[in-house]
Design a protein around this motif. Structure first.
Motif, mmCIF file in Angstrom:
data_model
loop_
_atom_site.group_PDB
_atom_site.id
_atom_site.type_symbol
_atom_site.label_atom_id
_atom_site.label_comp_id
_atom_site.label_asym_id
_atom_site.label_seq_id
_atom_site.Cartn_x
_atom_site.Cartn_y
_atom_site.Cartn_z
ATOM 1 N N LEU A 336 0.830 -1.197 0.000
ATOM 2 C CA LEU A 336 0.000 0.000 0.000
ATOM 3 C C LEU A 336 0.869 1.254 0.000
ATOM 4 O O LEU A 336 1.841 1.346 0.758
ATOM 5 C CB LEU A 336 -0.914 0.028 1.231
ATOM 6 N N HIS A 340 -2.185 6.271 0.426
ATOM 7 C CA HIS A 340 -3.425 5.471 0.489
ATOM 8 C C HIS A 340 -3.728 5.098 1.937
ATOM 9 O O HIS A 340 -4.897 5.145 2.373
ATOM 10 C CB HIS A 340 -3.290 4.210 -0.357
ATOM 11 N N VAL A 341 -2.710 4.721 2.685
ATOM 12 C CA VAL A 341 -2.899 4.407 4.104
ATOM 13 C C VAL A 341 -3.454 5.623 4.836
ATOM 14 O O VAL A 341 -4.394 5.521 5.636
ATOM 15 C CB VAL A 341 -1.572 3.944 4.734
ATOM 16 N N SER A 344 -7.146 6.163 3.834
ATOM 17 C CA SER A 344 -8.020 5.114 4.366
ATOM 18 C C SER A 344 -8.248 5.281 5.861
ATOM 19 O O SER A 344 -9.365 5.092 6.366
ATOM 20 C CB SER A 344 -7.420 3.739 4.066
ATOM 21 N N GLN A 348 -11.669 6.451 8.563
ATOM 22 C CA GLN A 348 -12.046 5.826 9.834
ATOM 23 C C GLN A 348 -11.932 6.792 11.013
ATOM 24 O O GLN A 348 -12.041 6.394 12.170
ATOM 25 C CB GLN A 348 -11.161 4.596 10.078
ATOM 26 N N ILE A 393 -5.274 -0.021 10.963
ATOM 27 C CA ILE A 393 -4.241 -0.622 10.123
ATOM 28 C C ILE A 393 -4.521 -2.104 9.911
ATOM 29 O O ILE A 393 -4.340 -2.636 8.808
ATOM 30 C CB ILE A 393 -2.847 -0.380 10.745
ATOM 31 N N LEU A 396 -6.901 -2.510 7.164
ATOM 32 C CA LEU A 396 -6.261 -2.351 5.857
ATOM 33 C C LEU A 396 -5.521 -3.618 5.453
ATOM 34 O O LEU A 396 -5.537 -4.023 4.286
ATOM 35 C CB LEU A 396 -5.268 -1.186 5.900
#
Length: 398
Positions: A336, A340-341, A344, A348, A393, A396
């Motif tokens: 990833l 993007h992390v 994402s 949340q 995490i 993900l």
């Protein structure tokens, strides 16, 4: 000597910080969360300006500016005359660098491998213009800037030593005082970028041996964005002439000639946000009241815990260097992109940072990194927030 912040003390600080109620914040290195009192100090001056007139409200505002200067001097173990209030860390560093004047062809600038990209931009423009070289000081086995390697590089052509003390791309804390001993031994100007340091670790400019140190209001100090600090050693002031002045920094004498101020305020301008200075003064007072040793101890404990938890997650690589480390934790998630992390996790309700090569180009390139995710903690950070980050995490990774 530090006194551990109790759970009750942290809860009280969080209760006075509106942002802790609305976000799970792991981007304190980008900008931390100001207290209600800091916001109120800003609003109070804006209200005075709105109801009295901006110029008429200036008297009280200038008192707050001087209060911020005095508190900053206390925080850095400096004299108030050595402190300029600026609009941010990058402006402070760039203004001090420009004040060195034209460099001579063949001169050398020595920088730590983790140097901030904004500082490098200013240095590279000057290097192209004046025909000087920018050379990287090697790191030791831990990945921190090596004072012994620096000393081996010294010759009569070295014009400046520059160090980013706590880099933007990970946890290493560079040995700034040891670098300063080398600089002082050879009489070479020494600039420290303390953007991530001021408000997070104890800062003693005398012990550091620096000529210039810069700091940001919006990071660990939890002050307002658009504020910063510039320390210039009193004996060094005569060697720097600001590239831009006005009637505050260089008032005209009876003959109409500009006279540079004999203090660091020669780097300030007449036009400044007095409201933001009030907020900065409050943030500085809060940091001093809590105690920087206490802040450092709690951040270190939280960061060590989070590093261990992240390293235990399959597919997560912690990328921090050094032996002594800060509250910035760099990591990547297999497969990833860091950006993007970041996006994402934001979905949340968890905020982190992500940095590319431009932030710290020498270090990122030397390690073959294109991007890193960065979770940065504060003394406000709780175990529940860490759990939420880790769970995000894990989601993900699934």
């Amino acid at each position: 000597m530090s006194t551990p912040l109790s759970t009750a003390a942290v809860d009280a600080l969080r209760a006075q910080t509106p942002g802790t109620q609305t976000t799970t914040h792991f981007n304190h290195a980008g900008a931390s969360l100001p207290s209600s009192a800091t916001l109120e100090a800003i609003h109070a001056q804006l209200w005075r300006e709105a109801t009295m007139g901006q110029m008429e409200a200036g008297g009280f505002g200038r008192e707050q500016s001087e209060r911020a200067r005095q508190l900053a001097a206390q925080l850095l173990n400096a004299q108030a005359s050595e402190i300029a209030l600026t609009t941010g860390n990058s402006f402070a560093w760039g203004a001090a660098f420009a004040a060195l004047g034209r460099l001579k062809s063949g001169e050398r600038i020595l920088v730590g491998r983790h140097e901030w990209g904004g500082n490098l931009a200013a240095m590279r423009i000057a290097a192209r213009r004046d025909g000087v070289s920018i050379e990287v000081i090697p790191c030791d086995a831990s990945g921190a800037t090596d004072p012994h390697a620096l000393e081996a590089m010294i010759d009569e052509r070295v014009r400046l030593i520059a160090l980013t003390w706590l880099p933007a791309n990970g946890g290493v804390i560079n040995p700034a005082a040891a670098i300063g001993q080398v600089a002082r031994r050879y009489g070479i100007p020494y600039f420290i970028d303390g953007a991530q340091a001021v408000g997070q670790v104890p800062v003693d400019v005398v012990a550091l041996g620096c000529d210039v140190l810069t700091g940001a209001g919006r990071k660990a100090l939890r002050g307002p964005r658009g504020t910063g600090l510039l320390y210039v050693r009193q004996d060094f002031l005569s060697r720097v002439t600001p590239a831009f002045v006005d009637t505050h920094s260089a008032p005209l004498d009876a003959a109409g000639e500009p006279v540079l101020r004999n203090d660091a305020a020669r780097f300030e301008l007449a036009e400044a946000s007095l409201a933001l200075h009030g907020g900065l003064a409050n943030a500085l007072k809060e940091a001093l009241d809590i105690g920087i040793d206490n802040i450092r101890a709690r951040i270190d404990s939280i960061a060590q815990h989070l590093r261990g938890q992240l390293a235990a997650l399959p597919g997560v690589t912690v990328l921090d260097l050094g032996v002594e480390r800060s509250g910035l934790i760099a990591f990547n998630v297999a497969g990833l992109d860091a950006s993007h992390v970041q996006r994402s996790l934001a979905e949340q309700g968890v905020t982190i940072g992500s940095n590319g090569v431009a932030y710290t180009p020498f270090d990122m390139e030397s390690r073959g990194l294109q991007e890193i995710a960065r979770a940065s903690v504060s003394y406000l950070t709780t175990d529940a927030e860490i759990d939420k980050l880790l769970n995000g995490i894990r989601a993900l990774l699934r």
